[in-house]
Design a protein around this motif. Sequence first.
Motif, PDB file in Angstrom:
ATOM      1  N   TYR A 221      -3.147   3.691 -15.703  1.00 50.24           N
ATOM      2  CA  TYR A 221      -2.659   2.325 -15.859  1.00 50.24           C
ATOM      3  C   TYR A 221      -1.370   2.046 -15.094  1.00 50.24           C
ATOM      4  CZ  TYR A 221      -5.999   2.406 -19.675  1.00 50.24           C
ATOM      5  OH  TYR A 221      -7.131   2.555 -20.417  1.00 50.24           O
ATOM      6  N   ASN A 222      -1.083   2.842 -14.061  1.00 44.50           N
ATOM      7  CA  ASN A 222       0.098   2.578 -13.243  1.00 44.50           C
ATOM      8  C   ASN A 222       1.393   2.623 -14.040  1.00 44.50           C
ATOM      9  OD1 ASN A 222       0.120   2.165 -10.397  1.00 44.50           O
ATOM     10  ND2 ASN A 222       1.234   0.275 -10.749  1.00 44.50           N
TER      11      ASN A 222
ATOM     12  N   TYR B 220      14.714   7.355  -8.490  1.00 41.93           N
ATOM     13  CA  TYR B 220      15.383   6.055  -8.478  1.00 41.93           C
ATOM     14  C   TYR B 220      16.882   6.264  -8.599  1.00 41.93           C
ATOM     15  CZ  TYR B 220      10.868   3.802  -9.426  1.00 41.93           C
ATOM     16  OH  TYR B 220       9.568   3.353  -9.350  1.00 41.93           O
TER      17      TYR B 220
ATOM     18  N   SER C 209       5.194  -4.171  -9.976  1.00 45.73           N
ATOM     19  CA  SER C 209       4.661  -3.314  -8.913  1.00 45.73           C
ATOM     20  C   SER C 209       3.312  -3.864  -8.485  1.00 45.73           C
ATOM     21  CB  SER C 209       4.505  -1.868  -9.390  1.00 45.73           C
ATOM     22  OG  SER C 209       3.410  -1.732 -10.272  1.00 45.73           O
ATOM     23  N   ILE C 210       2.879  -3.445  -7.300  1.00 49.45           N
ATOM     24  CA  ILE C 210       1.508  -3.758  -6.917  1.00 49.45           C
ATOM     25  C   ILE C 210       0.601  -2.789  -7.659  1.00 49.45           C
ATOM     26  CG2 ILE C 210       2.225  -4.610  -4.670  1.00 49.45           C
ATOM     27  CD1 ILE C 210       1.140  -2.074  -3.428  1.00 49.45           C
ATOM     28  N   MET C 211      -0.638  -3.152  -7.821  1.00 46.21           N
ATOM     29  CA  MET C 211      -1.585  -2.266  -8.471  1.00 46.21           C
ATOM     30  C   MET C 211      -2.085  -1.264  -7.447  1.00 46.21           C
ATOM     31  SD  MET C 211      -1.680  -2.955 -11.578  1.00 46.21           S
ATOM     32  CE  MET C 211      -3.108  -1.965 -12.015  1.00 46.21           C
ATOM     33  N   GLY C 212      -2.288  -0.047  -7.862  1.00 46.70           N
ATOM     34  CA  GLY C 212      -2.775   0.953  -6.926  1.00 46.70           C
ATOM     35  C   GLY C 212      -3.210   2.182  -7.677  1.00 46.70           C
ATOM     36  N   GLY C 213      -3.195   3.309  -7.012  1.00 46.72           N
ATOM     37  CA  GLY C 213      -3.561   4.558  -7.666  1.00 46.72           C
ATOM     38  C   GLY C 213      -2.553   4.910  -8.749  1.00 46.72           C
TER      39      GLY C 213
ATOM     40  N   LEU D 159       4.738   4.526 -15.649  1.00 50.97           N
ATOM     41  CA  LEU D 159       5.640   5.620 -15.318  1.00 50.97           C
ATOM     42  C   LEU D 159       6.381   6.072 -16.563  1.00 50.97           C
ATOM     43  CD1 LEU D 159       7.270   4.381 -11.975  1.00 50.97           C
ATOM     44  CD2 LEU D 159       5.516   6.147 -12.235  1.00 50.97           C
TER      45      LEU D 159
ATOM     46  N   PHE E 190      14.239   1.992  -6.369  1.00 48.14           N
ATOM     47  CA  PHE E 190      13.369   3.066  -5.884  1.00 48.14           C
ATOM     48  C   PHE E 190      13.949   3.703  -4.619  1.00 48.14           C
ATOM     49  CE2 PHE E 190       9.635   5.377  -4.911  1.00 48.14           C
ATOM     50  CZ  PHE E 190       9.387   5.218  -3.548  1.00 48.14           C
TER      51      PHE E 190
ATOM     52  N   TYR F 133       2.137  12.614  -8.356  1.00 44.84           N
ATOM     53  CA  TYR F 133       3.284  12.037  -7.646  1.00 44.84           C
ATOM     54  C   TYR F 133       4.525  12.186  -8.497  1.00 44.84           C
ATOM     55  CZ  TYR F 133      -0.612   9.507  -5.482  1.00 44.84           C
ATOM     56  OH  TYR F 133      -1.792   9.186  -4.874  1.00 44.84           O
TER      57      TYR F 133
ATOM     58  N   LEU G 248       9.274   8.698  -3.017  1.00 44.94           N
ATOM     59  CA  LEU G 248       8.099   9.184  -3.718  1.00 44.94           C
ATOM     60  C   LEU G 248       7.600  10.418  -2.994  1.00 44.94           C
ATOM     61  CD1 LEU G 248       5.069   7.178  -5.021  1.00 44.94           C
ATOM     62  CD2 LEU G 248       4.682   9.084  -3.446  1.00 44.94           C
TER      63      LEU G 248
ATOM     64  N   GLN H 180       8.580  10.234  -8.545  1.00 48.10           N
ATOM     65  CA  GLN H 180       9.447   9.236  -7.911  1.00 48.10           C
ATOM     66  C   GLN H 180      10.899   9.469  -8.319  1.00 48.10           C
ATOM     67  OE1 GLN H 180       8.122   5.192  -8.432  1.00 48.10           O
ATOM     68  NE2 GLN H 180       5.955   5.741  -8.400  1.00 48.10           N
TER      69      GLN H 180
ATOM     70  N   ALA I 245       1.236  -6.301 -11.420  1.00 48.80           N
ATOM     71  CA  ALA I 245       1.667  -5.583 -12.613  1.00 48.80           C
ATOM     72  C   ALA I 245       3.130  -5.891 -12.939  1.00 48.80           C
ATOM     73  CB  ALA I 245       1.492  -4.080 -12.418  1.00 48.80           C
TER      74      ALA I 245
ATOM     75  N   GLN J 247       2.817   3.859  -6.903  1.00 46.89           N
ATOM     76  CA  GLN J 247       3.435   2.604  -6.522  1.00 46.89           C
ATOM     77  C   GLN J 247       4.835   2.518  -7.113  1.00 46.89           C
ATOM     78  OE1 GLN J 247       2.107   0.776  -4.330  1.00 46.89           O
ATOM     79  NE2 GLN J 247       0.129   1.824  -4.342  1.00 46.89           N
TER      80      GLN J 247
ATOM     81  N   GLN K  40      -1.129  -5.856 -16.395  1.00 44.45           N
ATOM     82  CA  GLN K  40      -1.709  -5.547 -15.084  1.00 44.45           C
ATOM     83  C   GLN K  40      -2.286  -6.782 -14.414  1.00 44.45           C
ATOM     84  OE1 GLN K  40      -3.654  -1.426 -15.032  1.00 44.45           O
ATOM     85  NE2 GLN K  40      -3.915  -2.065 -17.139  1.00 44.45           N
TER      86      GLN K  40
END
Lengths: 113, 115
Positions: free
Chosen positions: A98-99, A36, B94-98, A101, A46, A32, A49, A34, B31, B102, B50
């Motif tokens: 771990y989400n 901003y 952010s929400i947790m996701g892939g 960026l 944001f 992905y 995406l 993104q 998160a 997010q 998280q």
Amino acid sequence: SQKIEQNSEALNIQEGKTATLTCNYTNYSPAYLQWYRQDPGRGPVFLLLIRENEKEKRKERLKVTFDTTLKQSLFHITASQPADSATYLCALPFSGGYNKLIFGAGTRLAVHP
Amino acid sequence: DGGITQSPKYLFRKEGQNVTLSCEQNLNHDAMYWYRQDPGQGLRLIYYSQIVNDFQKGDIAEGYSVSREKKESFPLTVTSAQKNPTAFYLCASSIMGGVGNQPQHFGDGTRLSIL
């Protein structure tokens, strides 16, 4: 390690023209990407995406492309307005998960009347 | 309206002093993140969390500390060990996701300066 490059020079364009901003990345194949917008003294907001299997994505006057071969994303604002003047940041997911960026330094856009 | 509130907007630190930056969110996000922004540089991750009672160091954690005792709160302490604290500090959630899919929601930052 992952690296993101955005043009550090400000982009100055005339109102009504299309602004095109570039985001290049290396050492990585993100799923992905993104974009901003950040105004002076404010937090980023944001915008869009795009997934690796989406070549193009649109939202009103905004269009983003994602070329995984060139490792590049282009961000276009059509019919630009002075209100579009801001710094635009691209962000990629951290390869370790771990989400997280990783953000580019951003490109400042100035739209002149 | 849901969002992230950072306070104070401006903060001044004396030498040898610890200061704490507040970050509160009512988005019900799991998160939360702290970033530092310096002129001409991208956002650099200081700490992230998280889930409540758990957090991990980011790329530049030295001289900083955090806690996550409540889902909605993620305060950042800039300790005296951080020798160059002058910067714009941004909190996000952010929400947790892939991985990476997010968007992050940001507060309006705290600008910290040394007296």
